[in-house]
Write a protein that holds these residues in place. Structure first.
Motif, short mmCIF file in Angstrom:
data_model
loop_
_atom_site.label_atom_id
_atom_site.label_comp_id
_atom_site.label_asym_id
_atom_site.label_seq_id
_atom_site.Cartn_x
_atom_site.Cartn_y
_atom_site.Cartn_z
N PRO A 75 0.81 -1.22 0.00
CA PRO A 75 0.00 0.00 0.00
C PRO A 75 0.85 1.27 0.00
O PRO A 75 0.31 2.36 -0.14
N ASP A 124 -0.24 1.81 -10.55
CA ASP A 124 -0.83 2.89 -9.75
C ASP A 124 -1.05 4.16 -10.57
O ASP A 124 -1.56 5.14 -10.05
N ARG A 171 -5.14 5.04 -5.16
CA ARG A 171 -4.92 4.91 -3.73
C ARG A 171 -4.25 3.58 -3.40
O ARG A 171 -4.67 2.52 -3.86
N GLY A 172 -3.18 3.67 -2.59
CA GLY A 172 -2.40 2.47 -2.28
C GLY A 172 -3.17 1.40 -1.54
O GLY A 172 -2.94 0.21 -1.74
N GLU A 173 -4.10 1.81 -0.66
CA GLU A 173 -4.83 0.81 0.12
C GLU A 173 -5.79 0.00 -0.73
O GLU A 173 -6.34 -1.01 -0.27
N ASN A 174 -6.01 0.41 -1.98
CA ASN A 174 -6.90 -0.33 -2.87
C ASN A 174 -6.18 -1.39 -3.68
O ASN A 174 -6.79 -2.06 -4.51
N LYS A 175 -4.88 -1.56 -3.47
CA LYS A 175 -4.11 -2.52 -4.26
C LYS A 175 -4.35 -3.94 -3.72
O LYS A 175 -3.96 -4.25 -2.61
N ARG A 176 -5.01 -4.74 -4.51
CA ARG A 176 -5.28 -6.11 -4.06
C ARG A 176 -5.64 -6.97 -5.27
O ARG A 176 -6.39 -6.54 -6.14
N GLY A 206 -1.87 -7.59 2.35
CA GLY A 206 -1.21 -6.31 2.10
C GLY A 206 -0.30 -5.87 3.22
O GLY A 206 0.12 -4.72 3.27
#
Length: 741
Positions: free
Chosen positions: A187, A194, A300-305, A413
């Motif tokens: 994240p 990104d 947004r980094g927290e959306n990387k999945r 993550g």
């Protein structure tokens, strides 16, 4: 390592070597909190016998700490200029060196063109000249060549050639397009994925219309700006942009209040800003800051999945490739997300490639048949317990343990554990205390957690028999929908279920007579009545307790606390005029360098008026007071501060002429006239120094009036970093002193 840093390492090593057992362990833990790289260097100097009492049965001599890798990434800028000597050279009459793409302690990695095969792109790894003096390093290099020569699997990078250049060994291998797994799941770190609108983002940066864009563009290296401005492919530009932004993530000075004044910062960014002095928070804050500056062009980094299907396919490929190596007696020993490359194939999903077999264990080796590489090799946070113990007869089970750690990180993550030291990590492994592992049940099935938990068994024999078996079990758990856990929305829970905050008394198990086949009705009725009475009684008790504070408020104690404030010192090391390593929270008793910088951080649960002054000596040796806060550049120049509003001073240098820094902290419920009158001295000419003797005397008289120790209580947290001071007066005055030499 420069001479100054080496002296620091030897000093701390000398102290560590003189301690034993728990004392040494505690000392090393404290060092790791302040300086992870220093901790790694000291640990590498301790011999097997010296740390045997910390990690059982250890023969550790060299721990390749992740902090060292982070330092390489942070220092990448300074090292780029040293790579020019080999650029443009053709190795072995075949490989034309184009640019450097990586480096480490023993060698450098370059992108090259293979002139013999239609100028295809290849990767060339070459040893450094100084590395030839270390026999272990040379042996490791030839082990990697042998390991790659043995394997022939589409999931493992292919070796093409090896040779010598000016007596320096090199190897040429397949160039793998794409990115490593860490960038794709982290994240914090940027990946090419990104940037959903690369050209739009570059257009803003190249023709900056905002202070934030100008600021970021100015931080890029000249060669990077050229790459981003020239007519290169979008892929090359995206990769360059990714690399430059990732370098900036660890830069504490990236945030500039004026540059980002027009950027609307999210609540998450503001929260990270107040915490960024903590370990790992600087990168998270800088990432959030850049996301806020370009909300449409940076994801947004927290959306990387990955989706569950993607994750299952990727992990199955990793395990198949690793099993192929195991069958050919190759144990990787350094499996981690950074060594797993992924590239997207149009319409065919992801392609996996395992890379970096530099410390692979080659059983029945031809390169070094009778010699075992010394010490503990690998990255500690991905090591199995037997690796941390320094066992020589490692089996594929150690790679399976690392696979379990990688699997969790890929799905969640974040890491299973973030131990401060390898010693602490070993204890977590031994007790199998994986606190975050059950969280997988929320998004995935219980079978996913069970699969990973088995891979992380402390004893090697309790893990999977093969990596391929683990891959199949986990992939099946991820793709079988019938095993998915059901998460019930809190709104749908029947109100009759007791609240977890009000638990009824535990009803003892009552065994029914054997002749009865079911629980007797009379016991069921009794149990229900007991639950009802218990719940009602607890609720009544809590209701009566709720009323008590109202009664007590009328009779408040005479010496009640009226003002409360937290404060701490944040220190930034400097070397040759440049920031060095991450800032750290200090106790105030450390020995600091004269060129180091510091900031004071303050916060309170109350509204109030805050003033900060420092006391020192002028050029004539006479005492003088200098106002630091309020300051025109902070809080709009006002002393009024809201509850829970953190205040940080600007960076200041330690005064080499005195052994301690003295700060007067004033926290009042109302504005203080004597201090409001001297705010005007905070200007470019006076720099906060109170030059009016009458006003200075008024300030000193005020400080003397309220500087009463009987009104104050102070306590520190367990690490002695955060201090909390409280006062029974409406005006809190605290003289804080920080010794530094």
């Amino acid at each position: 390592m420069n001479q100054s840093n080496w002296q620091r390492v030897t000093e701390v090593f000398g102290i560590a070597a003189s301690l034993q057992g728990d004392e040494r362990s505690l000392f090393l833990q404290n060092i790791s909190r302040q300086d992870a790289v220093l901790h790694s260097e000291v640990l590498s100097l301790l011999s097997a016998d010296e740390i045997a009492d910390i990690i059982p049965n250890s023969s550790a001599a060299n721990l390749i700490d992740e902090a060292e890798e982070n330092t390489h990434e942070k220092d990448a800028r300074q090292n780029k200029s040293s790579a020019g000597s080999i650029l443009g050279v053709t190795l072995g009459g075949r490989y034309l060196i184009k640019r450097r793409i990586g480096f480490g302690g023993m060698g450098e990695v370059y992108l090259a063109s293979d002139k013999n095969v239609m100028n295809r792109e290849v990767v060339v790894k070459i040893l450094r000249d100084e590395a030839l003096k270390n026999k272990d390093v040379v042996r490791k290099f030839y082990h990697e060549i042998e390991a790659l020569a043995r394997v022939n699997d589409e999931g493992i990078v292919t070796i093409y050639d090896s040779g010598l250049y000016n007596e320096l060994p090199f190897l040429a291998m397949e160039y793998v397009e794409g990115e490593d797994l860490l960038k794709l799941i982290s994240p914090v770190l940027f990946s090419v994925r990104d940037f959903p609108a690369v050209q739009k983002l570059l257009e803003q940066l190249r023709s900056p219309q905002t202070p934030a864009a100008r600021h970021l563009w100015s931080r890029f290296q000249p060669e990077a700006r050229k790459t981003l401005s020239d007519n290169n492919s979008e892929k090359e530009q995206a990769e360059c942009l990714r690399d430059e932004l990732n370098i900036l993530l660890t830069d504490w000075t990236l945030f500039d209040e004026q540059a980002f004044q027009n950027v609307r910062l999210s609540a998450n960014t503001l929260d990270l800003q107040s915490k960024r002095e903590a370990a790992g928070r600087t990168s998270a804050f800088n990432r959030a800051l850049i996301e806020d500056a370009f909300p449409g062009e940076i994801r947004r980094g927290e959306n990387k999945r990955f989706s569950q299907t993607e994750a299952a396919d990727i992990f199955r490929q990793i395990c198949i490739a690793l099993t192929h190596g195991h069958h050919r007696k190759i144990i990787h020993r350094d499996l981690k997300p950074q060594n797993i490359m992924l590239s997207e194939r149009e319409g065919r999903g992801w392609r996996v490639k395992l890379i970096d077999f530099g410390i692979a264990k080659v059983r029945e080796s031809l390169a070094a048949p009778s010699t075992e590489l010394s010490g503990v090799m690998g990255t500690p946070i991905y090591m199995s317990p037997e690796q941390l113990r320094g066992e020589k007869n490692l089996t594929p089970a150690c790679d399976i343990y690392a696979l379990g750690l990688v699997a969790f990180e890929m799905l969640a993550g974040k890491r299973v554990f973030d131990a401060i030291t390898p010693i602490e990590q070993y204890r977590i492994q031994e007790n199998e205390e994986f606190e975050d592992l059950p969280a997988l049940r929320v998004r995935y099935s219980p079978e996913v957690e069970q699969a990973i938990r088995r891979a992380l068994a402390f004893k090697p024999e309790e893990r999977y028999e093969s990596a391929r078996e683990f891959g199949e079990v986990l992939a099946q758990a991820l793709t079988e929908k019938k095993t998915a856990a059901t998460v019930v929305s809190p709104e749908l829970i029947p109100p009759t279920i007791p609240s977890p905050e009000i638990q009824p008394l535990e009803i003892p198990y009552l065994e029914a007579p054997k002749r009865e086949k079911s629980f007797p009705v009379k016991w069921a009725i009794a149990a229900l009545l007991l639950v009802a009475l218990t719940s009602g009684g607890i609720a009544l008790w809590m209701w009566t307790q709720r009323e008590k504070p109202v009664e007590q408020a009328a009779a408040a104690p005479v010496n009640e606390i009226k003002r409360s404030l937290d404060y701490k010192l944040i220190v930034q090391k400097y070397y040759e005029g440049k920031p060095f390593q991450q800032p750290f929270e200090a106790t105030g008793d450390e020995i600091f360098g004269d060129d180091w910088r510091f900031r004071l951080w303050m916060n309170s649960p109350q509204d109030g008026n805050l003033y900060l002054l420092t006391e020192g000596k002028d050029e004539k040796g006479e005492n003088e007071l200098t106002m630091l806060f309020p300051h025109p550049q902070f809080n709009e120049g006002k002393s009024a501060v809201k509850a829970s509003q953190p205040i940080e001073t600007a960076q200041m240098k330690f005064d080499k002429n005195q052994g301690s820094e003295k700060f007067w902290i004033v926290w009042a419920d109302k504005p203080v006239n004597e201090l409001e009158d001297v705010k005007s001295f905070v200007n470019p000419q006076d720099l906060g120094t109170i030059k009016d003797s009458t006003k200075e005397k008024a300030v000193r008289d005020f400080l003397a009036k309220y500087d009463k120790k009987e009104n104050l209580t102070e306590q520190a947290d367990s690490g002695k970093h955060l201090k909390t001071v409280k006062s029974t007066s409406d005006v809190l005055v605290k003289l804080a002193e920080f010794r530094h030499n």
